[in-house]
Design a protein around this motif. Structure first.
Motif, PDB file in Angstrom:
ATOM      1  N   TRP A  40      -0.833  -4.854   2.633  1.00  0.00           N
ATOM      2  CA  TRP A  40      -1.360  -4.818   1.263  1.00  0.00           C
ATOM      3  C   TRP A  40      -2.766  -4.214   1.252  1.00  0.00           C
ATOM      4  N   GLU A  41      -3.617  -4.687   2.127  1.00  0.00           N
ATOM      5  CA  GLU A  41      -4.997  -4.183   2.179  1.00  0.00           C
ATOM      6  C   GLU A  41      -5.040  -2.718   2.608  1.00  0.00           C
ATOM      7  N   ALA A  42      -4.118  -2.312   3.477  1.00  0.00           N
ATOM      8  CA  ALA A  42      -4.089  -0.928   3.955  1.00  0.00           C
ATOM      9  C   ALA A  42      -3.715   0.053   2.844  1.00  0.00           C
ATOM     10  N   LEU A  43      -3.083  -0.438   1.788  1.00  0.00           N
ATOM     11  CA  LEU A  43      -2.758   0.440   0.662  1.00  0.00           C
ATOM     12  C   LEU A  43      -4.013   0.953  -0.044  1.00  0.00           C
ATOM     13  N   CYS A  44      -5.089   0.200   0.014  1.00  0.00           N
ATOM     14  CA  CYS A  44      -6.328   0.633  -0.639  1.00  0.00           C
ATOM     15  C   CYS A  44      -6.813   1.920   0.012  1.00  0.00           C
ATOM     16  N   ASP A  45      -7.035   2.948  -0.808  1.00  0.00           N
ATOM     17  CA  ASP A  45      -7.471   4.236  -0.260  1.00  0.00           C
ATOM     18  C   ASP A  45      -8.983   4.329  -0.086  1.00  0.00           C
ATOM     19  N   GLY A  46      -9.726   3.345  -0.603  1.00  0.00           N
ATOM     20  CA  GLY A  46     -11.177   3.348  -0.447  1.00  0.00           C
ATOM     21  C   GLY A  46     -11.899   4.277  -1.406  1.00  0.00           C
TER      22      GLY A  46
END
Length: 157
Positions: free
Chosen positions: A29-35
């Motif tokens: 889930w957190e890895a989906l954030c592209d920043g």
């Protein structure tokens, strides 16, 4: 043996294509954030139409050089109105989620962009593509809320 091999980062291979949002691990889930930092920009809602306008006025916790929250794990202590996206709350907040956001894209069964770190392999790609708000914000402490309308921007895409 699992059908979803785990890579060295602890993520299943191309999990965003095969794993429903509600079945993703917290790490996925957190890895989906592209920043990109766009979710941390203050938005204005038109009271008559409900239309959402994006501003370049950033949350007090956004580090606009990294496009990351400076207090991510405890952000609600500093900004009680901060919306914490989860698989269960995503649909309720879709109206303000950026068009390029991976959470929105996966929810809408659309592919991630080539610049997304999960595709490119580097967190810098979102900045290099000009999609992030890196070094393009003003602090919400610099201007009173009644002046934020002067800072309405188009979403970087």
């Amino acid at each position: 043996m699992s059908d979803d091999p785990i890579d060295r980062s602890g993520l299943r291979h191309q999990f965003w294509k095969t794993v429903p949002l509600k079945k993703m691990t917290p790490k996925e889930w957190e890895a989906l954030c592209d920043g990109c930092g766009k979710c941390c920009l203050n938005k204005l809602e038109d009271e008559d139409t409900g239309a959402i306008a994006l501003t370049c006025v950033a949350c007090r916790l956004l580090d606009d050089s990294t496009c990351r929250c400076a207090q991510y794990d405890i952000r609600k202590q500093f900004v009680p109105e901060c919306i914490v996206l989860t698989p269960d709350t995503l649909a309720d907040h879709m109206y303000w989620i950026p068009q390029t956001c991976a959470y929105r894209l996966v929810y809408e069964n659309k592919p991630l962009y080539d610049w997304h770190p999960l595709i490119s392999g580097t967190p810098q790609s979102v900045h290099d593509a000009g999609v992030s708000v890196q070094d393009r914000t003003v602090s919400e402490f610099e201007f009173p809320e009644d002046e934020w309308e002067e800072f309405i921007i188009e979403e970087p895409t």
